[in-house]
Design a protein around this motif. Structure first.
Motif, mmCIF file in Angstrom:
data_model
loop_
_atom_site.group_PDB
_atom_site.id
_atom_site.type_symbol
_atom_site.label_atom_id
_atom_site.label_comp_id
_atom_site.label_asym_id
_atom_site.label_seq_id
_atom_site.Cartn_x
_atom_site.Cartn_y
_atom_site.Cartn_z
ATOM 1 N N SER A 128 0.823 -1.204 0.000
ATOM 2 C CA SER A 128 0.000 0.000 0.000
ATOM 3 C C SER A 128 0.860 1.260 0.000
ATOM 4 O O SER A 128 0.576 2.223 -0.718
ATOM 5 C CB SER A 128 -0.925 -0.003 1.223
ATOM 6 N N MET A 129 1.920 1.271 0.788
ATOM 7 C CA MET A 129 2.772 2.454 0.892
ATOM 8 C C MET A 129 3.542 2.720 -0.390
ATOM 9 O O MET A 129 3.992 3.842 -0.631
ATOM 10 C CB MET A 129 3.736 2.301 2.072
ATOM 11 N N ALA A 130 3.683 1.701 -1.217
ATOM 12 C CA ALA A 130 4.439 1.854 -2.460
ATOM 13 C C ALA A 130 3.564 2.170 -3.663
ATOM 14 O O ALA A 130 4.074 2.419 -4.752
ATOM 15 C CB ALA A 130 5.241 0.582 -2.741
ATOM 16 N N HIS A 131 2.239 2.186 -3.479
ATOM 17 C CA HIS A 131 1.333 2.398 -4.613
ATOM 18 C C HIS A 131 0.315 3.481 -4.276
ATOM 19 O O HIS A 131 -0.573 3.269 -3.464
ATOM 20 C CB HIS A 131 0.616 1.091 -4.977
ATOM 21 N N VAL A 132 0.500 4.645 -4.888
ATOM 22 C CA VAL A 132 -0.446 5.739 -4.652
ATOM 23 C C VAL A 132 -1.786 5.392 -5.288
ATOM 24 O O VAL A 132 -1.837 4.829 -6.391
ATOM 25 C CB VAL A 132 0.088 7.064 -5.240
ATOM 26 N N PRO A 133 -2.888 5.709 -4.611
ATOM 27 C CA PRO A 133 -4.212 5.276 -5.094
ATOM 28 C C PRO A 133 -4.822 6.223 -6.120
ATOM 29 O O PRO A 133 -5.984 6.605 -6.009
ATOM 30 C CB PRO A 133 -5.027 5.255 -3.794
ATOM 31 N N PHE A 134 -4.049 6.597 -7.130
ATOM 32 C CA PHE A 134 -4.564 7.543 -8.114
ATOM 33 C C PHE A 134 -4.810 6.890 -9.471
ATOM 34 O O PHE A 134 -4.746 7.544 -10.509
ATOM 35 C CB PHE A 134 -3.597 8.734 -8.270
ATOM 36 N N THR A 135 -5.082 5.593 -9.463
ATOM 37 C CA THR A 135 -5.455 4.914 -10.701
ATOM 38 C C THR A 135 -6.934 5.154 -10.962
ATOM 39 O O THR A 135 -7.683 5.601 -10.088
ATOM 40 C CB THR A 135 -5.194 3.405 -10.585
ATOM 41 N N ALA A 136 -7.348 4.839 -12.179
ATOM 42 C CA ALA A 136 -8.754 5.065 -12.543
ATOM 43 C C ALA A 136 -9.696 4.288 -11.637
ATOM 44 O O ALA A 136 -10.795 4.760 -11.318
ATOM 45 C CB ALA A 136 -8.965 4.663 -14.008
ATOM 46 N N GLU A 137 -9.272 3.088 -11.201
ATOM 47 C CA GLU A 137 -10.136 2.261 -10.354
ATOM 48 C C GLU A 137 -10.262 2.826 -8.938
ATOM 49 O O GLU A 137 -11.290 2.629 -8.269
ATOM 50 C CB GLU A 137 -9.588 0.833 -10.265
ATOM 51 N N LEU A 138 -9.231 3.516 -8.457
ATOM 52 C CA LEU A 138 -9.199 3.928 -7.057
ATOM 53 C C LEU A 138 -9.526 5.398 -6.834
ATOM 54 O O LEU A 138 -9.813 5.797 -5.690
ATOM 55 C CB LEU A 138 -7.827 3.614 -6.462
ATOM 56 N N LEU A 139 -9.491 6.205 -7.874
ATOM 57 C CA LEU A 139 -9.794 7.626 -7.704
ATOM 58 C C LEU A 139 -11.152 7.886 -7.054
ATOM 59 O O LEU A 139 -11.278 8.814 -6.241
ATOM 60 C CB LEU A 139 -9.720 8.350 -9.053
#
Length: 257
Positions: A128-139
């Motif tokens: 989680s700490m290595a992947h910012v949640p700014f993908t189309a699925e997570l926005l």
């Protein structure tokens, strides 16, 4: 000497219908077709068993009993696979409609739920700490969390930072829990991911602090019975409450109370 001579009758020849019966072919077990979903599920199995440092495309392929090359028709790389695993954690995760009167309760529910989702698989806090949640699925999830803060009346600058603050707190807390889980497993000589006995560790720390020389460590001694709480759940909730009260201090005066 033949069996017949020994008095043992020879077996009769096969009957016509047995000779004409087709030999039953050996049927191989039907294997489910490879898919992105199966790859992600297998990756979680490897992650829970071996941890993030040993998770590899080769290990996932071995779990699925396929060649490594077969995976690349569905995922581009290990980083791509980790992102898919992170996104999978959000399945079924919903944030409520923002309510200015219940915003702190809504954030508590969000934080507790997200913590337990991270705890559902080994090393997910690191992912989680290595992947910012700014993908189309997570926005949409980011948008919903920010909506809670803005609807509450927090200034835009504070609302913009609050989402990252809460997420960093949850990730960091779960990361620490994972470290203690691994240490507990190593101490017992097993690979169990059972949660560590925090009460036992808390008692050890409290006794140690209480034994320190008062002239050198008056505050550690004074707080020895309260600074280390009995459970991870309690520690998490106290830390979250400190953050929420800090955020609430930024509300306009007519929204405080």
């Amino acid at each position: 000497m033949s069996d017949a001579a020994a008095g043992t009758p020879e077996p009769p020849p096969p009957s016509p219908w047995e000779r004409e019966r087709p030999v039953r072919a050996r049927v191989a077990p039907v294997r489910a077709p490879l898919s992105r979903e199966r790859i992600v599920e297998a990756a979680f199995v490897v992650l829970d068993r071996s941890g993030l440092d040993k998770l590899s495309m080769r290990q996932v392929a071995a779990e699925l009993e396929v060649a490594v090359s077969a995976l690349y028709a569905y995922v581009r790389s290990k980083d791509d696979l980790l992102e898919l695993m992170y996104t999978r954690l959000f399945a079924g995760f919903e944030l409520p409609e923002p309510d200015a009167e219940r915003w702190q309760e809504q954030v508590r529910d969000y934080a507790r739920s997200w913590r337990w989702r991270l705890l559902s698989h080994r090393d997910m806090a690191r992912i989680s700490m290595a992947h910012v949640p700014f993908t189309a699925e997570l926005l949409p999830y980011v948008e919903s969390l920010l909506a809670i803060f803005r609807t509450a009346g927090l200034p835009d600058r504070i609302a913009a930072e609050a989402g990252d603050l809460i997420s960093t707190y949850i990730d960091g807390f779960v990361l620490e829990e994972g470290v203690w889980q691994d240490r507990a497993a190593q101490h017992t000589g097993g690979g169990s991911l059972a949660r560590p006995d925090w009460r036992e560790m808390a008692d050890e720390m409290q006794n140690y602090f209480a034994s320190l020389p008062e002239e050198d460590f008056p505050h550690l001694r004074a707080l020895s019975g309260t600074m280390v709480t009995d459970s991870s759940d309690e520690r998490f909730d106290i830390g979250l409450e400190i953050i929420l009260r800090g955020l609430a201090s930024y509300l306009p005066d007519d929204r405080k109370g």
